[in-house]
Design an enzyme around this catalytic site. Structure first.
Site, PDB file in Angstrom:
ATOM      1  N   SER A 114      52.024  42.816  16.683  1.00 16.05           N
ATOM      2  CA  SER A 114      53.128  43.543  17.298  1.00 16.05           C
ATOM      3  C   SER A 114      53.020  43.387  18.808  1.00 16.05           C
ATOM      4  CB  SER A 114      53.065  45.022  16.921  1.00 16.05           C
ATOM      5  OG  SER A 114      53.959  45.732  17.750  1.00 16.05           O
ATOM      6  N   GLY A 127      63.941  35.369  10.684  1.00 11.29           N
ATOM      7  CA  GLY A 127      65.261  34.750  10.653  1.00 11.29           C
ATOM      8  C   GLY A 127      65.770  34.360   9.285  1.00 11.29           C
TER       9      GLY A 127
HETATM   10  C1  LIG Z   1      63.048  47.334  14.394  1.00  9.31           C
HETATM   11  C2  LIG Z   1      61.902  46.515  13.932  1.00  9.31           C
HETATM   12  C3  LIG Z   1      60.661  47.119  13.717  1.00  9.31           C
HETATM   13  C4  LIG Z   1      59.564  46.367  13.283  1.00  9.31           C
HETATM   14  N1  LIG Z   1      58.363  46.980  13.046  1.00  9.31           N
HETATM   15  C5  LIG Z   1      57.304  46.235  12.619  1.00  9.31           C
HETATM   16  C6  LIG Z   1      56.057  46.847  12.342  1.00  9.31           C
HETATM   17  O1  LIG Z   1      55.900  48.067  12.429  1.00  9.31           O
HETATM   18  N2  LIG Z   1      55.022  46.035  11.952  1.00  9.31           N
HETATM   19  C7  LIG Z   1      55.163  44.684  11.825  1.00  9.31           C
HETATM   20  O2  LIG Z   1      54.214  43.974  11.494  1.00  9.31           O
HETATM   21  N3  LIG Z   1      56.350  44.097  12.042  1.00  9.31           N
HETATM   22  C8  LIG Z   1      57.421  44.832  12.426  1.00  9.31           C
HETATM   23  N4  LIG Z   1      58.621  44.216  12.649  1.00  9.31           N
HETATM   24  C9  LIG Z   1      58.718  42.743  12.476  1.00  9.31           C
HETATM   25  C10 LIG Z   1      59.308  42.367  11.119  1.00  9.31           C
HETATM   26  O3  LIG Z   1      58.487  42.816  10.072  1.00  9.31           O
HETATM   27  C11 LIG Z   1      59.487  40.842  11.010  1.00  9.31           C
HETATM   28  O4  LIG Z   1      58.220  40.224  11.112  1.00  9.31           O
HETATM   29  C12 LIG Z   1      60.384  40.285  12.103  1.00  9.31           C
HETATM   30  O5  LIG Z   1      61.445  41.169  12.369  1.00  9.31           O
HETATM   31  C13 LIG Z   1      60.964  38.921  11.727  1.00  9.31           C
HETATM   32  O6  LIG Z   1      61.787  39.013  10.585  1.00  9.31           O
HETATM   33  P1  LIG Z   1      63.401  39.070  10.700  1.00  9.31           P
HETATM   34  O7  LIG Z   1      63.813  37.988  11.624  1.00  9.31           O
HETATM   35  O8  LIG Z   1      63.884  38.905   9.301  1.00  9.31           O
HETATM   36  O9  LIG Z   1      63.720  40.423  11.242  1.00  9.31           O
HETATM   37  C14 LIG Z   1      59.720  44.968  13.071  1.00  9.31           C
HETATM   38  C15 LIG Z   1      60.977  44.372  13.273  1.00  9.31           C
HETATM   39  C16 LIG Z   1      62.050  45.107  13.695  1.00  9.31           C
HETATM   40  C17 LIG Z   1      63.385  44.431  13.881  1.00  9.31           C
END
Ligand SMILES: Cc1cc2nc3c(=O)[nH]c(=O)nc-3n(C[C@H](O)[C@H](O)[C@H](O)COP(=O)(O)O)c2cc1C
Length: 361
Positions: free
Chosen positions: A173, A295
């Site tokens: 993170s 994505g």
């Molecule tokens: C609002 C938000 C909060 C997130 N919180 C976490 C988290 O607490 N821990 C974590 O490992 N990833 C967190 N992520 C990352 C997502 O799990 C993921 O790895 C990342 O968004 C990429 O996937 P996506 O493009 O489908 O959103 C968060 C993403 C978003 C958008």
């Protein structure tokens, strides 16, 4: 049905700031009567970590941070859900606003900073659903003010082992200062050794709690070499690739919002996260299963993650723009892919990793 409801609600939700809209969505889900998950075609089933995933499309961490609605999320058709991030002590995270929709880019920037009700609240919520069907995991992190971050992960593992199917060690993170330093070789070795030891001591031996490590997309290939070597050495069960990026691609159209601090996710993350996934696959040589995240917004994108080396995929940001109907669309699109290419999901894993690592999708 739920997809149609989302289409109706989307304009109202998107008129609100992103965090309020999300809180309303969680409240709405909590009110939803619990329905069994739709039955999936057997060709979508994935056997991994000693478990049978009904389909490979999972919900990524961060959507249900406080572990409030796992069963409702499973009933939307996800093959598995990752809850959290959870940290040991309750913490409020960064001040609001801390999440932004980049609508034209179909992207999100967040700097929540691991806001969490804390481990005890999560543990109680998870204990109350024990015995229900569906594969559920929790993403775990360290408190911002922790003086022993590795101990924070160990505490989470000791508390949650046996209550969930998998735990994901989040060292990626970008919103907790210094957290990503835990990806450095010496720290990581200690972190993984102590995490695995805690899991082995806590598990009752009936069914092992899977331990995964989630990494950032913004790492050098040398760092990736070291992470893979350490993960293999310490016997981690799998890697989740990847978390959000601190990079801001030139192509972003929402220039003003792009300057907000935080992790970028959604469509612009697809290419970098899939390239690093392919690079990881080439290094793990099938010794470690990979979960591809970043994505995923279509069957095409999910298929590319699988061809790059993912056994399972996860998504979050695309749900903001496309709603829960996307889950069914991805599953039927994947079935079309395997039919058309006369292959199976298992055979497609990593098939094109070498090309994708070079940027040839
Ligand atoms: C609002 C938000 C909060 C997130 N919180 C976490 C988290 O607490 N821990 C974590 O490992 N990833 C967190 N992520 C990352 C997502 O799990 C993921 O790895 C990342 O968004 C990429 O996937 P996506 O493009 O489908 O959103 C968060 C993403 C978003 C958008």
């Amino acid at each position: 049905m739920i997809g149609a409801l989302f289409s109706l609600a989307k304009p109202a939700l998107h008129a609100l700031d992103a965090e309020t809209a999300h809180q309303l969505t969680i409240r709405g889900l909590a009110l939803m009567p619990l329905a069994p998950a739709p039955k999936d075609d057997a060709r979508l089933s994935v056997e991994l970590f000693g478990r049978q995933f009904p389909n490979p499309v999972g919900l990524a961490a961060g959507f249900d941070k406080q572990c409030e609605v796992p069963d409702q999320l499973l009933s939307l058709g996800f093959g598995f859900v990752e809850l959290g991030g959870v940290v040991p002590k309750p913490q409020t995270g960064n001040p609001r606003p801390r999440v932004f929709r980049l609508v034209q880019d179909e992207a999100v920037i967040n700097r929540f900073g691991l806001n969490s009700d804390g481990l005890e609240a999560a543990r109680q919520r998870l204990a109350s659903r024990l015995g229900r069907p569906g594969i559920v995991g929790v993403n775990i992190g360290a408190n911002k003010d922790s003086t022993d971050r590795i101990a924070d992960y160990v505490t989470c593992i000791q508390s949650l082992c046996g209550l969930v199917d998998f735990l994901t060690i989040n060292v990626s993170s970008p919103n907790t200062p210094g957290l990503r330093d835990l990806q450095g070789e010496a720290f990581l070795d200690d972190l993984l050794a102590r995490s695995i030891e805690a899991r082995n001591k806590t598990d009752d031996g009936r069914r092992k709690t899977t331990i995964l490590l989630k990494i950032a997309p913004d790492i050098s290939l040398e760092t990736l070499d070291a992470i893979v070597a350490t993960a293999l050495k310490r016997g981690i069960d799998g890697l989740t690739v990847s978390n959000t990026t601190v990079a801001r691609p030139e192509t972003l159209r929402e220039k003003a919002l792009a300057s907000e601090t935080g992790g970028l996710s959604g469509k612009p993350l697809f290419v970098p996260s899939t390239k690093i996934l392919a690079e990881t696959y080439l290094r793990v040589e099938r010794k470690l299963p990979l979960i591809g995240v970043g994505g995923v917004d279509s069957a095409e994108a999910a298929w590319a993650k699988i061809r790059a080396g993912a056994s399972l995929v996860q998504l979050y940001s695309a749900m903001v723009y496309k709603g829960p109907g996307l889950i069914g669309d991805i599953k039927s699109g994947l079935l079309q892919k395997v039919e058309k290419e006369k292959t199976s999901l298992a055979q497609a894993i990593g098939r094109d990793a070498a090309e994708i690592a070079k940027g040839l999708f």
